[in-house]
Design a protein around this motif. Sequence first.
Motif, short mmCIF file in Angstrom:
data_model
loop_
_atom_site.label_atom_id
_atom_site.label_comp_id
_atom_site.label_asym_id
_atom_site.label_seq_id
_atom_site.Cartn_x
_atom_site.Cartn_y
_atom_site.Cartn_z
N LYS A 192 10.73 -1.10 -1.65
CA LYS A 192 10.41 -0.19 -2.76
C LYS A 192 11.66 0.51 -3.25
CE LYS A 192 8.13 4.14 -3.50
NZ LYS A 192 7.30 5.19 -2.91
N GLU A 193 12.49 0.96 -2.29
CA GLU A 193 13.73 1.65 -2.67
C GLU A 193 14.63 0.77 -3.51
OE1 GLU A 193 15.44 2.99 0.99
OE2 GLU A 193 13.72 4.34 1.34
N ASN A 194 14.53 -0.52 -3.29
CA ASN A 194 15.33 -1.45 -4.09
C ASN A 194 14.70 -1.76 -5.43
OD1 ASN A 194 17.34 -1.71 -2.19
ND2 ASN A 194 16.30 -3.36 -1.11
N GLY A 195 13.67 -1.01 -5.77
CA GLY A 195 13.04 -1.18 -7.07
C GLY A 195 12.11 -2.35 -7.16
N LYS A 196 11.65 -2.81 -6.00
CA LYS A 196 10.76 -3.97 -6.00
C LYS A 196 9.32 -3.54 -5.75
CE LYS A 196 14.46 -6.99 -4.85
NZ LYS A 196 14.86 -8.16 -4.08
N THR A 197 8.44 -4.49 -5.97
CA THR A 197 7.02 -4.15 -5.93
C THR A 197 6.34 -4.77 -4.72
OG1 THR A 197 7.12 -4.29 -8.32
CG2 THR A 197 4.93 -4.16 -7.34
N VAL A 198 5.44 -4.02 -4.13
CA VAL A 198 4.61 -4.57 -3.06
C VAL A 198 3.15 -4.37 -3.46
CG1 VAL A 198 3.99 -4.46 -0.62
CG2 VAL A 198 6.31 -3.87 -1.33
N ILE A 199 2.37 -5.43 -3.39
CA ILE A 199 0.93 -5.28 -3.55
C ILE A 199 0.30 -5.82 -2.29
CG2 ILE A 199 -1.12 -5.84 -4.90
CD1 ILE A 199 0.65 -6.42 -7.25
N PHE A 200 -0.47 -5.01 -1.61
CA PHE A 200 -1.12 -5.55 -0.42
C PHE A 200 -2.58 -5.18 -0.35
CE2 PHE A 200 -1.41 -2.09 2.72
CZ PHE A 200 -0.57 -1.12 2.17
N ALA A 201 -3.36 -6.18 0.02
CA ALA A 201 -4.80 -5.98 0.18
C ALA A 201 -5.05 -5.63 1.63
CB ALA A 201 -5.54 -7.26 -0.19
N SER A 202 -5.89 -4.64 1.84
CA SER A 202 -6.18 -4.25 3.22
C SER A 202 -7.51 -3.52 3.31
CB SER A 202 -5.06 -3.36 3.75
OG SER A 202 -5.31 -3.03 5.08
N HIS A 203 -8.06 -3.57 4.51
CA HIS A 203 -9.27 -2.78 4.76
C HIS A 203 -8.91 -1.55 5.58
CE1 HIS A 203 -12.16 -5.45 3.02
NE2 HIS A 203 -11.59 -6.46 3.60
#
Lengths: 239, 277
Positions: A192-203
Amino acid sequence: MIKIKNLSKIYRIPHERKNTLFETILGYIKKQMDLETFYALKNINLEIKGGEIVGLIGKNGSGKTTLLKILAGIILPSGGSFDLKGEVAPFLSLGIGFHQELTAKENLYLYGAILGIPQQKIKQSLNQIFDFAGVKRFQDMKLKNFSSGMQARLAFSMIIQTDPDILLIDEIFAVGDKDFQPKCISYFKKHKENGKTVIFASHDLQIIKEYCDRVILLHNGKVLMFDQPEEVLKRYREI
Amino acid sequence: MAKGQNYATLRTGSRIKNSFSMKKNTFKYYYNLIKEFSWADFKLKYYGSILGLFWSFLKPFLMLFILYIVFGLFFKSGIKNFHIYLLLGIAIWNFFADGTKAGLQTIASKKNIMQNVKISPLAVVTSAIWHSFWTFIITLVVFFIIFFASGLTLGVNVVFLLYFVFLLLIFVLGTSFLITPLHMKFRDFEHIWDVLIQMLFWLSPIVYAEKLVSSSYLKWYMLNPLSRIVVDMRNIVIYQFLPEPKQIVITTVLVLTIFFVGLHIFKKHGRALLENL
């Protein structure tokens, strides 16, 4: 940055599946082509900025995996469009898709080829990958003898080798153990700090609440909410 | 994509990118992918077998054995050096049969990977054929050992063999691209293909000479690219003469047409069919 416009995914469920040529010909003769349309995703509109950790929640069958698979380019949308800026990791269902009869090391070479990492480079970073996954002792063991958690760890360690601009992760915390979770989270943060995106699915709502910037709530293939974690989680508990 | 990369570098500023992935959609990427996949196939195929690799080469020679007995000894084909004549035809047909079948089977065996990873199905099918191709090359090497052991010599024209080997590879790839979508749609297509391959075996001049075909049918008979390749390769290797340029052009056009039509159909329908597998 990800822009999704009116994205839909339709599955046509034939009530009588025709798998063979014979059955199809028979079907045409009988003229029974009753198909039921099922919207796995319906008119999804989203805009996700770079440098965000986005959680994806929803009940089973709400379309989480379908959405991630479309974004990863594994399946094609039935309608609408999406625009991705940057490189996306090409797989997300951790563990699935690995070759069970090959050893962990052989699988890494195979995945390296898919990810576009030359064999030599994998050889150099083999130790690093196995260390991160914590399965170094088992590198020459066939994958079928790995536990699902070990497979997931291995897959995750491999994905992050390419350092994709958009990281799509499906259910990693369901199989990863207590030691592995902090490793993932710290990687997400660095990402995230590098300006990138994370999308994660979780319960795992606890993790979603703690680490996500925004959360998408899917319900029956539609986006119910896309907002701050607290509010979305509150809504999720209501449905 | 170029725009996307700009965006990514903009956001990350002057940070040195520590990823070392190759650019995708390049020849090098696909070559590496195909190579790794066929290598994995190879390992999977021969895990726990005693003779291993040997099985792949045994098949054409067992075929040679029985066909030589029937058509060389019983029927007395009258073709000089019939074992050489036969082996070349069998090697070509075997590559075609094995390659196309491997292409079909890979759909089932790699289904899991293809449905969960973004990977070009085209590359997966190609890698299965790549494996058969190498088996074919090694069979050719053995063929030449037998060829020289039989006291035959090669002419200068043998360099054109490379062109026809390449053409054969393109033909096998094209046929696979054409039939694989059918196999994805209809699961019993594999059985139909088995029968069609057998038909093609007898419709190609493998155990007999094309001269035996009545001239009124010959025009249609020679539309089969496999027949053309078999005849041309034999002319080059055994009879040491080059086919007419016109004939080479016709063969090339036929093969390329099949290849590009197959490629187009596979690209158009492959992904969608794969999802419904």
